[in-house]
Enzyme design. Structure first.
Site, PDB file in Angstrom:
ATOM      1  N   PRO A 128       0.824  -1.215   0.000  1.00  9.72           N
ATOM      2  CA  PRO A 128       0.000   0.000   0.000  1.00  9.72           C
ATOM      3  C   PRO A 128       0.858   1.264   0.000  1.00  9.72           C
ATOM      4  O   PRO A 128       1.860   1.366   0.709  1.00  9.72           O
ATOM      5  CB  PRO A 128      -0.806  -0.136   1.288  1.00  9.72           C
ATOM      6  CG  PRO A 128      -0.913  -1.614   1.491  1.00  9.72           C
ATOM      7  CD  PRO A 128       0.416  -2.149   1.038  1.00  9.72           C
ATOM      8  N   CYS A 129       0.439   2.225  -0.806  1.00  6.28           N
ATOM      9  CA  CYS A 129       1.287   3.389  -1.080  1.00  6.28           C
ATOM     10  C   CYS A 129       0.808   4.695  -0.448  1.00  6.28           C
ATOM     11  O   CYS A 129       1.491   5.705  -0.552  1.00  6.28           O
ATOM     12  CB  CYS A 129       1.388   3.596  -2.590  1.00  6.28           C
ATOM     13  SG  CYS A 129      -0.194   4.006  -3.354  1.00  6.28           S
ATOM     14  N   GLN A 130      -0.345   4.682   0.190  1.00  8.20           N
ATOM     15  CA  GLN A 130      -0.935   5.941   0.636  1.00  8.20           C
ATOM     16  C   GLN A 130       0.015   6.793   1.467  1.00  8.20           C
ATOM     17  O   GLN A 130       0.048   8.008   1.328  1.00  8.20           O
ATOM     18  CB  GLN A 130      -2.220   5.681   1.435  1.00  8.20           C
ATOM     19  CG  GLN A 130      -3.317   5.049   0.624  1.00  8.20           C
ATOM     20  CD  GLN A 130      -3.314   3.521   0.688  1.00  8.20           C
ATOM     21  OE1 GLN A 130      -2.279   2.895   0.887  1.00  8.20           O
ATOM     22  NE2 GLN A 130      -4.478   2.926   0.493  1.00  8.20           N
ATOM     23  N   PHE A 180       3.263   6.876   1.340  1.00  6.36           N
ATOM     24  CA  PHE A 180       4.441   7.311   0.587  1.00  6.36           C
ATOM     25  C   PHE A 180       4.108   8.315  -0.510  1.00  6.36           C
ATOM     26  O   PHE A 180       4.954   9.089  -0.929  1.00  6.36           O
ATOM     27  CB  PHE A 180       5.145   6.110  -0.052  1.00  6.36           C
ATOM     28  CG  PHE A 180       5.708   5.135   0.944  1.00  6.36           C
ATOM     29  CD1 PHE A 180       6.697   5.518   1.826  1.00  6.36           C
ATOM     30  CD2 PHE A 180       5.239   3.840   0.995  1.00  6.36           C
ATOM     31  CE1 PHE A 180       7.221   4.622   2.742  1.00  6.36           C
ATOM     32  CE2 PHE A 180       5.745   2.932   1.908  1.00  6.36           C
ATOM     33  CZ  PHE A 180       6.729   3.321   2.789  1.00  6.36           C
ATOM     34  N   SER A 181       2.884   8.294  -0.987  1.00  9.55           N
ATOM     35  CA  SER A 181       2.492   9.104  -2.134  1.00  9.55           C
ATOM     36  C   SER A 181       2.660  10.600  -1.868  1.00  9.55           C
ATOM     37  O   SER A 181       2.294  11.100  -0.808  1.00  9.55           O
ATOM     38  CB  SER A 181       1.029   8.827  -2.496  1.00  9.55           C
ATOM     39  OG  SER A 181       0.606   9.691  -3.524  1.00  9.55           O
TER      40      SER A 181
END
Length: 179
Positions: free
Chosen positions: A73-75, A77-78
């Site tokens: 999941p990237c939330q 890091f975005s």
């Protein structure tokens, strides 16, 4: 290849590996979203679903996996989000990818994530021991989507632009040999 896919989604990782000619002997998938699992099992009924990444004992896969893949999941890091990175409980799940690599010691690994602040990119690179390859999906698909890929697969590099890109050309892929 015997693959362990963490954060598997609808098994796009398997599709990508098959499209570049990687033969799949066994495919273990860690996913918790019921609809994603249903889609995977519809397309790949031989997939072995192993459930929630937070509950896996990676010792059970020592000697049984050649490659670990995942797009955690990237939330956190975005650059579009609050950039909480490892302090975001969703993005903190990346630690299970690191644990899998450390425990299983597969021959290969491939981790995908979003473009992020350089300090987070460096942290991940330091843990995995490799620098990411930055790839814009526009090279091989009809969308602009820059992602980072950390891998120890030899000779992996930026793909070439598909000339006169159209949907039909997406099925004409060069073969990548991994042994």
């Amino acid at each position: 290849m015997r693959i362990l896919s963490l954060f598997d989604g609808i098994s796009c990782g398997r599709l990508a590996l098959e499209r570049v000619g990687v033969p799949i002997e066994v495919y273990y998938a860690s996913e918790i979203e019921p609809n994603a699992i249903k889609i995977t099992q519809s397309h790949y009924p031989d997939t072995i679903q192993i459930g929630d990444v937070t509950k896996i004992d990676f010792h059970d896969y020592i000697g049984k996996v050649d490659m670990v893949i995942g797009g955690s999941p990237c939330q956190g890091f975005s650059v579009c989000g609050k950039q909480l990175a490892f302090n975001d409980e969703r993005s903190a799940l990346i630690k299970y990818f690191f644990e899998a690599i450390e425990t299983i010691k597969p021959k290969y690994f491939l981790l995908e994530n979003v473009v992020m602040q350089k300090q987070y990119e460096r942290n991940i690179s330091d843990i995995l021991g490799v620098q990411p390859i930055r790839i814009n999906a526009a090279l091989v698909s009809p969308q602009q989507r820059i992602r980072l890929y950390w891998t120890n697969i030899p000779n992996v590099c930026q793909p070439e632009q598909i000339p006169n890109l159209n949907i039909g050309s997406l099925f004409d892929r060069p073969t990548l040999k991994i042994s």
